[in-house]
Design an enzyme around this catalytic site. Structure first.
Site, short mmCIF file in Angstrom:
data_model
loop_
_atom_site.label_atom_id
_atom_site.label_comp_id
_atom_site.label_asym_id
_atom_site.label_seq_id
_atom_site.Cartn_x
_atom_site.Cartn_y
_atom_site.Cartn_z
N ASP A 30 37.30 30.01 14.91
CA ASP A 30 38.06 29.33 15.97
C ASP A 30 38.89 28.23 15.32
OD1 ASP A 30 37.58 29.15 19.31
OD2 ASP A 30 38.59 27.43 18.38
N THR A 121 41.33 39.62 28.26
CA THR A 121 41.95 40.29 29.41
C THR A 121 43.47 40.22 29.23
OG1 THR A 121 40.12 39.57 30.76
CG2 THR A 121 42.10 40.26 31.93
N GLU A 148 35.71 42.88 28.41
CA GLU A 148 34.45 42.18 28.63
C GLU A 148 34.32 41.89 30.12
OE1 GLU A 148 32.13 41.27 26.23
OE2 GLU A 148 31.16 41.03 28.18
N PHE A 149 33.13 42.10 30.67
CA PHE A 149 32.95 41.87 32.11
C PHE A 149 31.96 40.76 32.39
CE2 PHE A 149 34.01 46.33 31.36
CZ PHE A 149 35.16 46.45 32.11
N GLU A 152 30.07 34.10 33.92
CA GLU A 152 29.48 32.85 33.46
C GLU A 152 28.18 32.64 34.21
OE1 GLU A 152 32.33 29.62 33.44
OE2 GLU A 152 33.83 30.97 32.60
N ALA A 256 31.20 34.24 52.25
CA ALA A 256 32.35 33.45 52.67
C ALA A 256 32.07 31.99 52.33
CB ALA A 256 32.56 33.61 54.17
N GLY A 257 33.12 31.27 52.02
CA GLY A 257 32.96 29.85 51.69
C GLY A 257 34.26 29.30 51.16
N GLY A 261 37.19 30.61 42.15
CA GLY A 261 37.93 29.83 41.17
C GLY A 261 37.49 30.28 39.80
N CYS A 264 38.86 33.07 35.31
CA CYS A 264 39.26 34.49 35.32
C CYS A 264 39.95 34.94 36.60
CB CYS A 264 38.04 35.37 35.06
SG CYS A 264 37.41 35.15 33.39
C1 UDX Z 1 34.35 36.95 36.92
C2 UDX Z 1 33.88 38.42 37.01
O1 UDX Z 1 32.76 38.52 37.88
C3 UDX Z 1 33.52 38.92 35.63
O2 UDX Z 1 33.14 40.28 35.67
C4 UDX Z 1 34.71 38.74 34.72
O3 UDX Z 1 34.41 39.14 33.42
C5 UDX Z 1 35.17 37.30 34.71
O4 UDX Z 1 35.42 36.85 36.03
P1 UDX Z 1 33.09 34.60 36.72
O5 UDX Z 1 34.45 33.97 36.73
O6 UDX Z 1 32.09 34.13 35.73
O7 UDX Z 1 33.23 36.18 36.49
O8 UDX Z 1 32.46 34.36 38.17
P2 UDX Z 1 32.03 35.20 39.43
O9 UDX Z 1 30.57 35.24 39.52
O10 UDX Z 1 32.76 36.48 39.51
O11 UDX Z 1 32.55 34.24 40.59
C6 UDX Z 1 33.94 33.94 40.72
C7 UDX Z 1 34.19 33.01 41.86
O12 UDX Z 1 34.01 33.67 43.10
C8 UDX Z 1 33.31 31.77 41.92
O13 UDX Z 1 34.12 30.65 42.22
C9 UDX Z 1 32.35 32.06 43.06
O14 UDX Z 1 31.90 30.88 43.68
C10 UDX Z 1 33.22 32.90 43.97
N1 UDX Z 1 32.47 33.80 44.86
C11 UDX Z 1 31.70 34.80 44.35
C12 UDX Z 1 32.56 33.65 46.24
O15 UDX Z 1 33.26 32.76 46.74
N2 UDX Z 1 31.87 34.52 47.06
C13 UDX Z 1 31.12 35.51 46.57
O16 UDX Z 1 30.54 36.27 47.37
C14 UDX Z 1 31.01 35.66 45.17
#
Ligand code: UDX
Length: 435
Positions: A30, A121, A148-149, A152, A256-257, A261, A264
């Site tokens: 890095d 990505t 990569e999926f 966090e 819902a909420g 954010g 990704c």
């Molecule tokens: C996401 C993808 O899930 C992952 O596969 C990809 O590699 C990277 O992006 P991540 O950003 O870590 O992963 O978080 P994720 O668990 O997907 O949640 C994303 C956002 O959605 C969060 O802000 C979470 O609070 C929100 N969320 C998730 C909701 O508002 N409602 C839900 O039902 C699920």
């Protein structure tokens, strides 16, 4: 196998540590000296459950080291590119500066037969362009795209035993060779039956962005239903439970909420739409609505807070949670931090507590009042906003909160509190899409 990982952020640091955990000999590279120093000392530069333990074991075993020197990639057979592709300033497109720099920086250190593996990505078409550069650099060197999926909060688990592997490889014999090398890298997970899809570059690139677009659409769908529920007196959480029982729909990602954010989903749906525009296609126009519904939820939470306190200016607001989701200290495009900043800008005193993200949030928004625990945030509050669903906030005792706060008013930005219990304790309760 000897492996290099270029880029040691949320993705690369976890990938490097997990590859060493799987028994490979890994160097993480890095440009950020501070990050490299932390990782070299066996410390994670960000909060990720399980990562400190894996890092510790891997560095102690001598199978994992970190450096700022790209030349140390020489000698590895497989080189993962795991750098960021942020949103370009002033546009929605992905910024490929770091991916391009990583690949061109690697070229002088590649030996014949090395495989460069993109994990970042990227917009569809990137792998084909970079593959030509790699193949021109040395005999038999090639490129694969292996998105990569990882989520966090579950990054270690998702890396060591993912839902599936996707390999985007060139056609013919070079593709077979790339597949065999990746199979060797992931041998342990493959042995447990993890599905693997071997395909072309474009499909592999699209799998990643379409998965994220689908997840974002699912969240915005239920948040659109929350808007309808708010206008009609329905309860979106019950609606989600009911439609989620249909196995074709499924209950996951229907919470819902305050919306999505993080580093990704928001930038990926924008970049995907920008790429479709470049291709002259209207196919992804709906993602603009997905984005808009998502951002409107933030407006809604700000207006619920305003409605509860009357005049925001001069009020004291307790914000519980600023990370973009629990089990993370990441505040990139965090809906919670956005709401906190907007209330501060409107003249409120905003007392913020997040179990892990106070420090990362303070770097982006230094003007908010970061406090050491929930009690300090709640004391004297005119309204309480639960914006990230950490377990300790889900379990808050409304009676106790009522004693600390100046007024019994709560906005449940993640629909995780029991409205009946909070109302019984004398709170004015507001959820999203809940009566
Ligand atoms: C996401 C993808 O899930 C992952 O596969 C990809 O590699 C990277 O992006 P991540 O950003 O870590 O992963 O978080 P994720 O668990 O997907 O949640 C994303 C956002 O959605 C969060 O802000 C979470 O609070 C929100 N969320 C998730 C909701 O508002 N409602 C839900 O039902 C699920």
């Amino acid at each position: 196998m000897r492996i290099s990982v270029i880029g040691c952020g949320y993705l690369g640091a976890v990938h490097a540590a997990c590859m060493a955990e799987l028994g490979h000999d890994v160097v993480g590279i890095d440009v950020d000296e501070r990050k490299v120093a932390e990782l070299s000392a066996g410390r994670a530069p960000f909060f990720e459950p399980g990562l400190p333990e894996v890092l510790q074991r891997a560095t102690e075993s001598g199978r994992l080291r970190f450096t700022t020197d790209m030349a140390e990639a020489a000698g590895a057979q497989v080189h993962f590119v795991a750098v960021g592709t942020p949103q370009t300033a002033g546009s929605h497109a992905a910024d490929l500066t770091y991916v391009d720099a990583a690949v061109t920086g690697l070229l002088p250190h590649l030996a014949d037969g090395d495989l460069v593996v993109g994990k970042s990505t990227v917009p569809v078409g990137t792998a084909a362009r970079l593959g030509e550069l790699v193949r021109a650099s040395s005999d038999g060197a090639d490129l694969a795209w292996n998105p990569e999926f990882l989520r966090e909060g579950f990054a270690v688990q998702d890396t060591v035993s993912p839902d599936r592997f996707v390999y985007g490889v060139p056609a013919g014999q070079p593709g077979e060779r790339a597949t065999a090398l990746l199979d060797e890298v992931y041998a342990k997970a493959l042995a447990t039956g993890t599905p693997r899809i071997v395909t072309d570059y474009a499909t592999a690139e699209l799998v990643k962005v379409s998965a994220n677009a689908f997840l974002a659409t699912k969240i915005s769908f239920i948040n659109a239903m929350a808007e309808i529920a708010e206008a009609t007196g329905a309860d979106v959480t019950q609606l989600a439970d009911a439609i989620g029982h249909d196995a074709r729909i499924g209950r996951r990602f229907l919470n819902a909420g305050l919306g999505f954010g993080g580093g990704c989903l928001p930038k990926d749906i924008r970049a995907f739409q920008a790429r479709a525009d470049e291709l002259g296609l209207r196919s992804l126009d709906f993602l603009a609505d997905v984005d808009a519904v998502n951002l409107r939820r933030r407006d809604r939470v700000v207006s619920l807070a305003e409605e509860l306190v009357g005049t925001v200016s001069g009020s004291r607001i307790a914000v519980l949670g600023v990370a973009f989701k629990p089990d993370s200290d990441d505040v990139r495009d965090s809906p919670a931090l956005d709401v906190a900043r907007r209330l501060h800008a409107a003249g409120a005193h905003v007392a913020v507590f997040d179990p892990e993200a106070n420090a990362t949030a303070a770097r982006l928004a230094p003007d908010l009042d970061y406090v050491a625990d929930a009690t300090a945030a709640l004391r004297g509050a005119d309204a309480v906003l639960v914006l990230t669903e950490w377990p300790e906030f889900r379990q808050l005792d409304p009676a106790l909160v009522g004693e600390l706060a100046a007024h019994r008013r709560v906005v449940d930005g993640r629909n995780v509190l029991d409205p009946a219990a909070w109302r019984a304790a004398g709170f004015e309760y507001r959820g999203l899409g809940r009566p």
